[in-house]
Design an enzyme around this catalytic site. Structure first.
Site, PDB file in Angstrom:
ATOM      1  N   SER A 899      21.117   0.120   7.344  1.00 18.45           N
ATOM      2  CA  SER A 899      19.979  -0.408   6.349  1.00 18.45           C
ATOM      3  C   SER A 899      20.587  -1.455   5.921  1.00 18.45           C
ATOM      4  O   SER A 899      21.943  -0.913   5.097  1.00 18.45           O
ATOM      5  CB  SER A 899      19.446   0.604   5.953  1.00 18.45           C
ATOM      6  OG  SER A 899      18.750   1.052   6.507  1.00 18.45           O
ATOM      7  N   CYS A 900      20.322  -2.575   5.646  1.00 22.25           N
ATOM      8  CA  CYS A 900      20.761  -3.511   4.852  1.00 22.25           C
ATOM      9  C   CYS A 900      19.131  -4.060   3.706  1.00 22.25           C
ATOM     10  O   CYS A 900      17.842  -3.302   4.797  1.00 22.25           O
ATOM     11  CB  CYS A 900      21.797  -4.566   4.876  1.00 22.25           C
ATOM     12  SG  CYS A 900      20.749  -5.821   6.356  1.00 22.25           S
ATOM     13  N   LYS A 901      19.040  -5.380   3.453  1.00 22.58           N
ATOM     14  CA  LYS A 901      18.234  -5.431   2.688  1.00 22.58           C
ATOM     15  C   LYS A 901      16.522  -5.765   3.875  1.00 22.58           C
ATOM     16  O   LYS A 901      15.603  -5.044   3.716  1.00 22.58           O
ATOM     17  CB  LYS A 901      17.905  -6.840   2.345  1.00 22.58           C
ATOM     18  CG  LYS A 901      16.786  -7.325   1.439  1.00 22.58           C
ATOM     19  CD  LYS A 901      17.196  -8.355   1.101  1.00 22.58           C
ATOM     20  CE  LYS A 901      16.017  -9.079   0.526  1.00 22.58           C
ATOM     21  NZ  LYS A 901      16.494 -10.654  -0.771  1.00 22.58           N
TER      22      LYS A 901
END
Length: 1022
Positions: A899-901
């Site tokens: 996950s990232c933004k």
């Protein structure tokens, strides 16, 4: 022709017909001559330089009218060849199943398998300029046989500086693509002159029919490339059909190491089978859709080849799970309102609190109902793109949820590998903003406010609040089970069935004992006392006592001052605490009476059977002894039901009163946190269910995994790439709480009850309340039969989520230089303890034989030790933590999330790097091709398509910096770190790559810039 001024209009026109372009042999000038066959005067033209003159000569020769005519004639011939392959009746038959098997087989029989896959290579390419080697790539165009239309399909990567390029990126046609035996594929080879400016020149093209490829010897075609005029030879192109699942015919001589690897395959062949369902109803069809396919052919270090198939799929659970969760939230909150009403009469202070809470709950229910209505109306894509983070109606939907799968097959060793990663945007309440931080910070502040307001309300710790919710959960869970088992007991008594009576009594005893133990906690007694003091009768009695004995007022005030905020639960001597004990104990006594009666009835039944076998006048049993079983048990069962109902009535009211205090200090803030936590949990749960379904389906035939699943539980590892700066620190706080809340989720595998005529809807079903959810995963009968008996019997399967985060972008550089990264360190330390606890539980219950085997022989204990050391060491952007955590997760049969933004740029960089590392460490990818393979996956892979569907432009933000990296900069830390930030300048001030963000940074970070000015006496230089 123009005048000397470059801005002048046309002064003269020259018709290039029946002419020759000749270069002047004078070395002192850069000139050319146009000579006409008609005898007209020659035209002398002079260029600025030799190279410029060469470009003009090539361009003028291409513009010759005779050359254009030859090119047109050649194209007309190609068109006639294409039309000539049409059958006389104008129809095109699909490739026969019996003649050619795998590529064009009916998709209904082999789902999730491509129809056709092939690789490309060129030989003896000739560039436009004879003195240079071409930088070539191939563009693939499909010629529709029914409509005679051209469709640009895909292209390979660019291979630089060679006349014999071997392209790693292949071509794949997915199951649903309309490809026929007569379908023709056009391959056009281009030479890229300036890669930065994307200028290219045409080299040649070739066309082949799909049927010719499949019917050819060894399913390989070598075709001459034709230039536009058809006059010169520019090279050949080789097309090779790829057959995943079949070993290529190679030499049989093998080294001992290769033979051992065949006998002991690692991670994949035995543990991960194909993803095809055996039966009509496909589980994956109900969960995944819109699959993107890519295929690569990569060399190994032993001179052989790897076939790598990359898949990316959208998940229908992106919307299916949030809809169910919102419906459950509404149902639970409406039940909470009903419980508040059933509290009965309260004093004015507590009644006002109840009314305010009721109003806010009604508003929250109304907003949830509107959101559910909007989601039911939503149609279109089955995932939420990163551009839709700001849409209120999609607040509960996870961002960019996809399955990323890599399937690897070695052509020499009989080893397969399937590696899955779920990519998801950080579960966070983006709509609600992060001005006040995320859940972690807001919950901490709210808890402090509750302590400070204990003089107005009764303070209960978070543990007490959780316990109250658990008691209510047990009430809703156990009450119907007890009632249903009492009915079964009476039914068995009416039928005089001894076996059924014993079974019903055994189950009733287990559930009743659980029910009794659920109310042993001191919290129930103290809450009953608090509720007693909130009644108007108690207030009136106390007020009358104060009027009659005013001296007691001073003593009561002193006692209230001694009471600390931690011990704010009231105590009153007049309240009869033994009354609750009597009611609570009566449940156990009622059960004991039923057990005694059943034993008596069964004993009498045995005596009666013996008397029937040996009848004698003296042993005859009077009719009074053999009374009806039902009549003997019915009064006792009614008494037990009444006792249970009385306990539930008192305990539920007490626990509802405890939960009422949770909102006492600040009702709007309490319910806002309530909603924010619902949003984050809904997004996280959708990703978890998606990962569980694909993991269960992939490892359905792995008995070791299934044993681990119902004995220890399933490890779920989230990899975060969020920075600890600006808004992303709020996202990190939201995500950490949302992942921790997943501990309240359990899975249950059930057999799907579907008829032959029914639609194949096997979507998971969620049930429960906020503190405990059960997800039922449906399996078709044929798949359900292979499960262990424990899972078939409905045993709950627990999950153990862990979360490790390392920020890698330019904002993390600012956080490490001038901010605070303690939150990231605390999260990593806490989750390392959870991971170690899971592994310790695994060691106590199972052996390592049920774990997958890998080619790398690193022991899990060594990985844990190395991970612990890296977490304790303070190192900037220590991506080694992520690598070690991912490796431990794969070795423990866990599910991987990244996950990232928005699960786009940084996530794509991380996943592609992880895939190439796996290829090199586990499948012997040639080291010289590591960077090329990484570049292919990032330029032409599935995740690049994900970027295009999630935003306006299909380019990574950092893609230009990534593409210009040299071979020596392919270490993991450099790939993960230096792609996103530049080296620091000499004065220690970091330079941000994305200069276009200057206006945003200028408006949001004036305080930080001012701080840097005071410290370094200079501004950031962008």
């Amino acid at each position: 022709m123009k005048n000397r001024s470059s801005t002048s209009g046309p002064a003269e026109v020259i018709v290039l017909e029946r002419c020759y372009i000749v270069e002047c042999r004078d070395n002192r000038s850069s000139a050319l001559t146009i000579t006409f066959q008609s005898g007209e005067p020659d035209i002398y033209l002079e260029a600025v330089s030799k190279s410029d003159c060469g470009d003009w000569i090539a361009a003028l020769r291409e513009a010759n009218s005779e050359r254009l005519q030859r090119r047109i004639a050649h194209l007309q011939q190609l068109i006639m060849e294409i039309k000539g392959n049409t059958s006389p009746d104008g129809t095109h038959q699909i490739l026969p199943l019996l003649e050619i098997q795998s590529p064009l087989i009916n998709i209904g029989k082999v789902p999730f398998e491509p129809k056709l896959e092939f690789s490309l290579a060129c030989r003896e390419l000739v560039a436009t300029a004879r003195d240079r080697k071409p930088n070539s790539f191939v563009q693939i165009t499909v010629i529709n046989p029914t409509q005679q239309s051209l469709t640009r399909y895909s292209n390979t990567e660019t291979v630089e500086g060679t006349r014999d390029p071997v392209f790693l990126t292949g071509v794949t046609f997915p199951p649903g693509y309309p490809i026929y035996e007569a379908t023709r594929v056009k391959l056009t080879v281009y030479d890229v002159k300036e890669k930065s400016q994307e200028t290219r020149s045409f080299l040649g093209s070739a066309t082949f029919a799909v049927g010719d490829l499949l019917k050819s010897e060894e399913q390989t075609l070598t075709i001459n490339l034709s230039p536009l005029d058809g006059s010169s030879k520019v090279g050949t192109i080789v097309v090779s059909n790829l057959k995943m699942g079949e070993n290529e015919n190679e030499e049989t001589d093998q080294t001992p190491a290769e033979a051992l690897r065949q006998k002991s395959p690692f991670c994949g062949m035995l543990l991960h089978r194909t993803i095809n369902d055996t039966g009509k109803f496909s589980l994956l069809d109900s969960v995944f859709k819109n699959i993107i396919w890519k295929v690569y052919r990569l060399p190994t270090d032993n001179g052989r080849w790897l076939c790598v198939r990359e898949q990316m799929a959208e998940s229908t659970l992106s919307f299916h799970i949030p809809k169910q969760m919102i419906a459950l939230f509404i149902q639970e909150d409406m039940r909470r309102l009903q419980d508040l009403e059933e509290l009965g009469e309260l004093s004015a202070h507590w009644d006002t609190l109840r009314q305010n809470v009721t109003i806010h709950y009604q508003h929250m229910i109304s907003s949830y109902q509107e959101m559910l209505t909007e989601l039911n109306k939503f149609s279109g894509s089955s995932f939420k793109s990163s551009c839709s983070r700001g849409e209120k109606k999609l607040e509960f939907v996870p961002v960019n949820l996809h399955l990323q799968r890599m399937h690897i097959q070695n052509s020499s060793a009989k080893t397969d590998g399937i590696y899955d990663v779920i990519t998801i945007g950080a579960p966070a309440a983006h709509i609600r903003g992060f001005r006040n931080g995320g859940l972690r910070r807001q919950l901490y502040r709210f808890e402090g406010e509750k302590r400070n307001s204990a003089y107005q309300y009764i303070y209960y710790s978070p543990e007490d609040t959780t316990k109250a919710k658990e008691v209510i959960t047990n009430i809703y869970k156990l009450q119907p089970l007890i009632l249903s088992n009492t009915d079964l007991l009476l039914t068995a008594a009416r039928q005089h069935s001894s076996d059924n009576l014993k079974d019903a009594l055994k189950t009733l005893s287990e559930k009743t004992e659980q029910f009794v133990h659920a109310f042993e906690d001191q919290l129930v007694r103290s809450a009953l006392l608090a509720l007693h003091k909130a009644r108007p009768s108690y207030i009136n009695k106390r007020y009358s006592a104060l009027i009659l004995n005013p001296e007691d007022t001073v003593l009561q005030c002193e006692n209230s001052e001694r009471r600390s905020s931690k011990d704010s639960i009231p105590h009153h001597a007049e309240y009869d605490e033994e009354d609750w004990d009597r009611v609570w104990v009566n449940v156990g006594k009622g059960l004991n009476c039923i057990i005694a009666m059943v034993d008596r009835l069964l004993e009498q039944g045995d005596i009666r059977q013996e008397s029937e076998l040996q009848p004698s006048p003296a042993d005859q049993i009077p009719p009074s002894v053999c009374d009806d079983w039902y009549e003997g048990l019915y009064p006792l069962v009614v008494t037990l039901k009444d006792c249970v109902s009385e306990v539930i009535d008192r305990a539920k009211k007490a626990m509802v009163f405890v939960l009422l205090q949770d909102c006492g200090s600040n009702i709007p803030q309490a319910l806002a946190l309530h909603q924010r936590r619902d949003v984050v949990f809904s997004q996280a749960l959708a990703g978890l269910v998606c990962g569980f379904v694909i993991k269960l389906h992939t490892c359905l035939h792995d008995q070791g995994f299934l044993l681990q699943l119902h004995t220890v539980g399933l490890l779920v590892q989230f990899e975060g790439l969020l920075s600890t700066y600006s808004e992303e620190i709020g996202m990190l706080e939201d995500m950490s709480v949302g992942i921790l809340d997943l501990q309240k989720v359990a899975f249950k595998v059930v057999e799907a009850q579907l008829e032959e005529s029914a639609s194949a809807d096997l979507s998971p079903i969620v049930s429960g309340i906020r503190d405990f959810y059960t997800v039922e995963v449906q399996l078709p009968s044929k798949l359900f039969e292979v499960l262990p008996q424990e899972i078939k019997d409905g045993k709950l399967l627990r999950v153990y989520p862990v979360f490790f985060n390392i920020g890698i972008n330019e904002q993390q550089t600012l956080a490490e230089r001038f901010g605070d990264i303690s939150l990231q360190e605390i999260i990593n330390q806490e989750n390392f303890k959870l991971l170690s606890k899971y592994y310790k539980s695994f060691q106590e219950k199972l052996s390592s034989d049920c774990l997958p085997r890998f080619q790398t022989q690193t022991d899990i204990k060594e990985l844990f030790q190395s991970l612990s050391q890296n977490i304790q060491v303070r190192k900037r952007k220590n991506v080694e933590i992520l690598k070690l955590a991912a490796s431990i997760c794969r070795r423990l049969n866990g599910i991987r999330f990244t996950s990232c933004k928005s699960a786009k740029d940084r996530t794509s960089m991380s996943v592609t790097l992880e895939q190439c590392v796996i290829l090199q460490e586990e499948h012997s990818l040639h080291p010289d091709y590591f960077v090329r393979a990484l570049d292919c996956m990032r330029r032409h892979g599935c995740l690049n398509y994900n970027v295009g569907t999630s935003c306006v432009t299909s380019r990574f933000r950092m893609v230009l910096q990534m593409r210009r990296m040299s071979d020596r900069k392919c270490t993991e830390e450099y790939q993960m770190q230096e792609v996103c930030i530049q080296r620091d300048s000499a004065d220690g001030i970091p330079k941000i790559l994305q200069a276009a963000r200057w206006n945003i940074w200028k408006s949001r970070h004036l305080n930080l810039i001012s701080f840097v000015n005071r410290r370094h006496t200079k501004l950031f230089r962008f």
